[in-house]
Design a protein around this motif. Structure first.
Motif, PDB file in Angstrom:
ATOM      1  N   PHE A 110       0.712  -1.097   0.072  1.00  0.00           N
ATOM      2  CA  PHE A 110      -0.030   0.202  -0.012  1.00  0.00           C
ATOM      3  C   PHE A 110       0.962   1.166   0.002  1.00  0.00           C
ATOM      4  N   HIS A 111       0.322   2.312  -0.597  1.00  0.00           N
ATOM      5  CA  HIS A 111       0.916   3.469  -0.595  1.00  0.00           C
ATOM      6  C   HIS A 111       0.626   4.623   0.300  1.00  0.00           C
ATOM      7  N   THR A 112       1.448   5.464   0.916  1.00  0.00           N
ATOM      8  CA  THR A 112       1.115   6.414   1.839  1.00  0.00           C
ATOM      9  C   THR A 112       1.251   7.622   1.095  1.00  0.00           C
ATOM     10  N   ARG A 113       0.123   8.501   1.433  1.00  0.00           N
ATOM     11  CA  ARG A 113       0.059  10.024   0.765  1.00  0.00           C
ATOM     12  C   ARG A 113      -0.357  11.141   1.905  1.00  0.00           C
ATOM     13  N   VAL A 114       0.316  12.387   1.942  1.00  0.00           N
ATOM     14  CA  VAL A 114      -0.064  13.132   2.768  1.00  0.00           C
ATOM     15  C   VAL A 114      -0.893  14.329   1.674  1.00  0.00           C
ATOM     16  N   VAL A 115      -2.090  14.413   2.273  1.00  0.00           N
ATOM     17  CA  VAL A 115      -3.150  15.381   1.431  1.00  0.00           C
ATOM     18  C   VAL A 115      -3.734  16.322   2.539  1.00  0.00           C
ATOM     19  N   GLU A 116      -4.114  17.273   1.751  1.00  0.00           N
ATOM     20  CA  GLU A 116      -4.733  18.600   2.508  1.00  0.00           C
ATOM     21  C   GLU A 116      -6.279  18.454   2.467  1.00  0.00           C
ATOM     22  N   VAL A 117      -7.173  18.383   3.327  1.00  0.00           N
ATOM     23  CA  VAL A 117      -8.241  17.947   3.443  1.00  0.00           C
ATOM     24  C   VAL A 117      -9.415  19.308   3.933  1.00  0.00           C
ATOM     25  N   GLN A 118     -10.154  19.417   3.301  1.00  0.00           N
ATOM     26  CA  GLN A 118     -11.410  20.697   3.487  1.00  0.00           C
ATOM     27  C   GLN A 118     -12.502  20.023   3.958  1.00  0.00           C
ATOM     28  N   GLU A 119     -13.065  20.440   5.182  1.00  0.00           N
ATOM     29  CA  GLU A 119     -14.129  20.109   5.350  1.00  0.00           C
ATOM     30  C   GLU A 119     -15.087  21.210   6.256  1.00  0.00           C
ATOM     31  N   ARG A 120     -16.240  21.026   6.496  1.00  0.00           N
ATOM     32  CA  ARG A 120     -17.029  21.925   7.316  1.00  0.00           C
ATOM     33  C   ARG A 120     -17.089  21.751   8.486  1.00  0.00           C
ATOM     34  N   CYS A 121     -16.730  22.780   9.504  1.00  0.00           N
ATOM     35  CA  CYS A 121     -16.607  22.453  10.933  1.00  0.00           C
ATOM     36  C   CYS A 121     -17.238  23.742  11.710  1.00  0.00           C
ATOM     37  N   SER A 122     -17.297  23.824  13.144  1.00  0.00           N
ATOM     38  CA  SER A 122     -17.726  24.804  13.768  1.00  0.00           C
ATOM     39  C   SER A 122     -19.230  25.190  13.315  1.00  0.00           C
ATOM     40  N   CYS A 123     -20.185  24.074  13.140  1.00  0.00           N
ATOM     41  CA  CYS A 123     -21.268  24.370  12.361  1.00  0.00           C
ATOM     42  C   CYS A 123     -22.131  24.853  13.631  1.00  0.00           C
ATOM     43  N   THR A 124     -23.138  25.879  13.427  1.00  0.00           N
ATOM     44  CA  THR A 124     -23.981  26.384  14.372  1.00  0.00           C
ATOM     45  C   THR A 124     -25.343  26.503  13.734  1.00  0.00           C
ATOM     46  N   PHE A 125     -26.407  26.010  14.401  1.00  0.00           N
ATOM     47  CA  PHE A 125     -27.673  26.198  14.075  1.00  0.00           C
ATOM     48  C   PHE A 125     -28.576  27.611  14.233  1.00  0.00           C
ATOM     49  N   GLN A 126     -28.645  28.414  13.115  1.00  0.00           N
ATOM     50  CA  GLN A 126     -29.307  29.664  13.328  1.00  0.00           C
ATOM     51  C   GLN A 126     -30.866  29.645  13.289  1.00  0.00           C
ATOM     52  N   TRP A 127     -31.430  30.383  13.906  1.00  0.00           N
ATOM     53  CA  TRP A 127     -32.858  30.311  14.279  1.00  0.00           C
ATOM     54  C   TRP A 127     -33.211  31.031  13.053  1.00  0.00           C
ATOM     55  N   CYS A 128     -34.543  30.602  12.335  1.00  0.00           N
ATOM     56  CA  CYS A 128     -35.018  29.582  12.324  1.00  0.00           C
ATOM     57  C   CYS A 128     -34.472  28.950  10.954  1.00  0.00           C
ATOM     58  N   CYS A 129     -34.100  27.655  10.979  1.00  0.00           N
ATOM     59  CA  CYS A 129     -33.926  26.717   9.737  1.00  0.00           C
ATOM     60  C   CYS A 129     -32.534  26.958   9.081  1.00  0.00           C
ATOM     61  N   GLU A 130     -31.498  27.293   9.654  1.00  0.00           N
ATOM     62  CA  GLU A 130     -30.115  27.609   8.762  1.00  0.00           C
ATOM     63  C   GLU A 130     -29.099  27.141   9.570  1.00  0.00           C
ATOM     64  N   VAL A 131     -27.983  26.304   8.862  1.00  0.00           N
ATOM     65  CA  VAL A 131     -26.942  25.909   9.480  1.00  0.00           C
ATOM     66  C   VAL A 131     -25.897  26.681   9.079  1.00  0.00           C
ATOM     67  N   LYS A 132     -24.966  27.432   9.671  1.00  0.00           N
ATOM     68  CA  LYS A 132     -23.876  28.075   9.283  1.00  0.00           C
ATOM     69  C   LYS A 132     -22.507  27.175   9.731  1.00  0.00           C
ATOM     70  N   CYS A 133     -21.490  27.133   8.845  1.00  0.00           N
ATOM     71  CA  CYS A 133     -20.498  26.315   9.216  1.00  0.00           C
ATOM     72  C   CYS A 133     -19.106  27.242   8.517  1.00  0.00           C
ATOM     73  N   LYS A 134     -17.867  26.893   9.163  1.00  0.00           N
ATOM     74  CA  LYS A 134     -16.657  27.348   8.715  1.00  0.00           C
ATOM     75  C   LYS A 134     -16.034  26.230   7.959  1.00  0.00           C
ATOM     76  N   THR A 135     -15.078  26.601   7.030  1.00  0.00           N
ATOM     77  CA  THR A 135     -14.366  25.566   6.223  1.00  0.00           C
ATOM     78  C   THR A 135     -12.995  25.435   7.040  1.00  0.00           C
ATOM     79  N   CYS A 136     -12.691  24.311   7.434  1.00  0.00           N
ATOM     80  CA  CYS A 136     -11.454  24.119   8.097  1.00  0.00           C
ATOM     81  C   CYS A 136     -10.490  23.366   7.100  1.00  0.00           C
ATOM     82  N   LYS A 137      -9.375  23.289   7.242  1.00  0.00           N
ATOM     83  CA  LYS A 137      -8.454  22.864   6.232  1.00  0.00           C
ATOM     84  C   LYS A 137      -7.389  22.153   7.384  1.00  0.00           C
ATOM     85  N   TYR A 138      -6.955  20.805   6.999  1.00  0.00           N
ATOM     86  CA  TYR A 138      -5.892  20.251   7.747  1.00  0.00           C
ATOM     87  C   TYR A 138      -5.365  18.951   6.896  1.00  0.00           C
ATOM     88  N   ILE A 139      -4.021  18.791   7.477  1.00  0.00           N
ATOM     89  CA  ILE A 139      -3.363  17.667   6.846  1.00  0.00           C
ATOM     90  C   ILE A 139      -3.507  16.433   7.286  1.00  0.00           C
TER      91      ILE A 139
END
Length: 146
Positions: A110-139
């Motif tokens: 098997f091969h090993t690779r280091v990649v940069e990943v972006q995903e939604r984080c620090s999500c909060t629910f806004q009244w009414c009916c909306e979710v706001k998130c930040k975009t987090c990057k990590y290795i």
């Protein structure tokens, strides 16, 4: 099959062939049996119609686990059967389970690779009916079957 005994039976399963026993009953026998409604039906012992694929093995009993065909090799790609194989799949280097690189890659490298990943984080629910998130990057270090 979490019990050790069940897994032993699974590992010890044997391949069998069907015996060509035919039907020895005649039409008269069948007519006579139809009249015997009150008699208890005899259970058919289907394992008696099985013979070992390998002639050196003993015939199976009703407690043995048997199979008629070998399972396909899921490690290797087979388009006809729709098997994608494990080449290119991500595995877990530290796991000893089915997701571990040893099992997942079927003993191949098997091969090993280091990649940069972006995903939604620090999500909060806004009244009414909306979710706001930040975009987090990590290795992240990933392992991929050859």
């Amino acid at each position: 099959m979490s019990s050790g005994r069940g897994m032993d039976r699974f590992d010890g399963a044997s391949r069998v062939l069907l015996k060509n026993a035919g039907n020895a009953r005649t039409a008269n026998d069948r007519r006579r049996n139809r009249r015997r409604k009150n008699r208890k039906k005899k259970k058919k012992k289907y394992y008696k119609f099985l013979k070992p694929y390998n002639q050196d093995h003993k015939p199976p009993t009703k407690k043995d686990l048997v199979y008629l065909e070998d399972s396909p090799d899921f490690c290797v790609r087979n388009r006809k059967l729709g098997i994608r194989g494990t080449s290119g799949r991500e595995c877990n280097k530290t796991s000893i389970g089915v997701d571990g690189c040893d099992l997942m890659c079927c003993g191949r490298e098997f091969h090993t690779r280091v990649v940069e990943v972006q995903e939604r984080c620090s999500c909060t629910f806004q009244w009414c009916c909306e979710v706001k998130c930040k975009t987090c990057k990590y290795i992240k270090t990933i392992h991929i079957c050859s």
